[in-house]
Design a protein around this motif. Structure first.
Motif, PDB file in Angstrom:
ATOM      1  N   LYS A   6       0.841  -1.207   0.000  1.00 29.44           N
ATOM      2  CA  LYS A   6       0.000   0.000   0.000  1.00 29.44           C
ATOM      3  C   LYS A   6       0.876   1.257   0.000  1.00 29.44           C
ATOM      4  O   LYS A   6       0.632   2.193  -0.755  1.00 29.44           O
ATOM      5  CB  LYS A   6      -0.931   0.006   1.216  1.00 29.44           C
ATOM      6  CG  LYS A   6      -2.052  -0.992   1.130  1.00 29.44           C
ATOM      7  CD  LYS A   6      -2.857  -1.005   2.422  1.00 29.44           C
ATOM      8  CE  LYS A   6      -3.817  -2.172   2.457  1.00 29.44           C
ATOM      9  NZ  LYS A   6      -4.467  -2.325   3.768  1.00 29.44           N
ATOM     10  N   TRP A   7       1.885   1.264   0.849  1.00 24.12           N
ATOM     11  CA  TRP A   7       2.809   2.397   0.913  1.00 24.12           C
ATOM     12  C   TRP A   7       3.518   2.583  -0.436  1.00 24.12           C
ATOM     13  O   TRP A   7       3.591   3.686  -0.968  1.00 24.12           O
ATOM     14  CB  TRP A   7       3.821   2.160   2.035  1.00 24.12           C
ATOM     15  CG  TRP A   7       4.932   3.152   2.062  1.00 24.12           C
ATOM     16  CD1 TRP A   7       4.917   4.392   2.629  1.00 24.12           C
ATOM     17  CD2 TRP A   7       6.235   3.001   1.468  1.00 24.12           C
ATOM     18  NE1 TRP A   7       6.130   5.012   2.425  1.00 24.12           N
ATOM     19  CE2 TRP A   7       6.948   4.177   1.723  1.00 24.12           C
ATOM     20  CE3 TRP A   7       6.855   1.974   0.760  1.00 24.12           C
ATOM     21  CZ2 TRP A   7       8.257   4.365   1.289  1.00 24.12           C
ATOM     22  CZ3 TRP A   7       8.162   2.158   0.321  1.00 24.12           C
ATOM     23  CH2 TRP A   7       8.845   3.344   0.582  1.00 24.12           C
ATOM     24  N   ALA A   8       4.028   1.474  -0.989  1.00 29.01           N
ATOM     25  CA  ALA A   8       4.776   1.532  -2.248  1.00 29.01           C
ATOM     26  C   ALA A   8       3.872   1.961  -3.406  1.00 29.01           C
ATOM     27  O   ALA A   8       4.310   2.718  -4.281  1.00 29.01           O
ATOM     28  CB  ALA A   8       5.421   0.181  -2.541  1.00 29.01           C
ATOM     29  N   LEU A   9       2.635   1.506  -3.415  1.00 30.44           N
ATOM     30  CA  LEU A   9       1.707   1.911  -4.479  1.00 30.44           C
ATOM     31  C   LEU A   9       1.503   3.417  -4.482  1.00 30.44           C
ATOM     32  O   LEU A   9       1.447   4.036  -5.549  1.00 30.44           O
ATOM     33  CB  LEU A   9       0.361   1.197  -4.321  1.00 30.44           C
ATOM     34  CG  LEU A   9       0.330  -0.271  -4.748  1.00 30.44           C
ATOM     35  CD1 LEU A   9      -0.957  -0.944  -4.282  1.00 30.44           C
ATOM     36  CD2 LEU A   9       0.489  -0.399  -6.255  1.00 30.44           C
TER      37      LEU A   9
ATOM     38  N   GLU B 248       6.481  -5.174 -11.099  1.00 29.18           N
ATOM     39  CA  GLU B 248       6.718  -3.733 -11.159  1.00 29.18           C
ATOM     40  C   GLU B 248       6.833  -3.138  -9.762  1.00 29.18           C
ATOM     41  O   GLU B 248       7.781  -2.409  -9.460  1.00 29.18           O
ATOM     42  CB  GLU B 248       5.614  -3.004 -11.927  1.00 29.18           C
ATOM     43  CG  GLU B 248       5.871  -1.508 -11.977  1.00 29.18           C
ATOM     44  CD  GLU B 248       4.934  -0.729 -12.869  1.00 29.18           C
ATOM     45  OE1 GLU B 248       5.267   0.437 -13.189  1.00 29.18           O
ATOM     46  OE2 GLU B 248       3.879  -1.264 -13.260  1.00 29.18           O
ATOM     47  N   LEU B 249       5.880  -3.448  -8.893  1.00 27.92           N
ATOM     48  CA  LEU B 249       5.919  -2.859  -7.561  1.00 27.92           C
ATOM     49  C   LEU B 249       7.097  -3.402  -6.748  1.00 27.92           C
ATOM     50  O   LEU B 249       7.774  -2.644  -6.044  1.00 27.92           O
ATOM     51  CB  LEU B 249       4.605  -3.091  -6.812  1.00 27.92           C
ATOM     52  CG  LEU B 249       4.460  -2.251  -5.549  1.00 27.92           C
ATOM     53  CD1 LEU B 249       4.463  -0.750  -5.876  1.00 27.92           C
ATOM     54  CD2 LEU B 249       3.192  -2.628  -4.797  1.00 27.92           C
ATOM     55  N   GLY B 250       7.365  -4.691  -6.869  1.00 24.14           N
ATOM     56  CA  GLY B 250       8.515  -5.271  -6.166  1.00 24.14           C
ATOM     57  C   GLY B 250       9.828  -4.667  -6.627  1.00 24.14           C
ATOM     58  O   GLY B 250      10.724  -4.389  -5.822  1.00 24.14           O
ATOM     59  N   THR B 251       9.945  -4.421  -7.925  1.00 26.29           N
ATOM     60  CA  THR B 251      11.161  -3.811  -8.473  1.00 26.29           C
ATOM     61  C   THR B 251      11.270  -2.358  -8.026  1.00 26.29           C
ATOM     62  O   THR B 251      12.361  -1.887  -7.674  1.00 26.29           O
ATOM     63  CB  THR B 251      11.175  -3.924 -10.007  1.00 26.29           C
ATOM     64  OG1 THR B 251      11.037  -5.310 -10.368  1.00 26.29           O
ATOM     65  CG2 THR B 251      12.460  -3.374 -10.590  1.00 26.29           C
TER      66      THR B 251
END
Length: 187
Positions: free
Chosen positions: A86-89, A111-114
């Motif tokens: 949620k924070w990364a998004l 994408e989000l993990g990278t």
């Protein structure tokens, strides 16, 4: 006598096949495949990350199996924790991606993990070993270990990482990273 000839022929075929396999430049890729290469390459370029590191994290986290959710609630190929996701998004400005998509959609998860790995890389000044540890244990824990001096952040001192699960995780990711960089000349 015929059975002996058949055995010799089979043995020669086996030796020939084995020689071809081992002389092939890519034979080890059969044992260490990388799935989702297109997605990994694309998102690694976007977020300036080493694609081999992304691939090694995915290998250790889920062995490239989609739809995974850990007992602790980590989602998808790269096993992102919901709060971190949620924070990364928000930070990555990917508001149209849901947590459910992160679990089911490889590209969104990669994408989000990278992006998150890139964020950790900036936080730890590109120290790959600290980034791997932070991906598993959280950046706060790694910052504390570094500031307290319980771990110096180097690969040579991985044995000093205070949490056994993280120590083992870092060792496994580094192992696959080294295999991938040795086997695949480029990504």
């Amino acid at each position: 006598m015929k059975w002996l000839r058949k055995k010799r022929v089979l043995l020669l075929l086996f030796i020939g096949f084995t020689a071809i396999l081992f002389l092939s430049t890519n034979w080890m890729s059969w044992f260490y495949p990388i799935h989702y290469k297109t997605e990994i390459r694309k998102h690694s370029l976007t977020y300036d990350m080493d694609p081999f590191l992304v691939a090694a994290i995915i290998k250790v986290e889920t062995n490239y199996k989609t739809g995974r959710e850990s007992k602790k609630g980590a989602l998808g190929l790269m096993q992102l924790m919901p709060d971190t996701a949620k924070w990364a998004l928000q930070k990555a400005k990917l508001p149209d991606v849901s947590l459910d998509e992160l679990k089911k959609e490889p590209s969104a998860n990669i994408e989000l993990g990278t992006w998150y790995l890139s964020s950790l890389s900036k936080q730890f000044d590109g120290n790959r070993t600290a980034v791997i540890a932070a991906y598993n244990a959280g950046p706060g824990n790694v910052q504390r270990w570094l500031s307290e001096g319980s771990w110096d952040g180097t690969e040579a001192a991985v044995k000093n990482i205070p949490i056994g699960e993280t120590r083992h995780y870092v060792q496994r990711v580094i192992y696959y990273y080294e295999q991938y960089t040795e086997i695949y000349s480029e990504f």
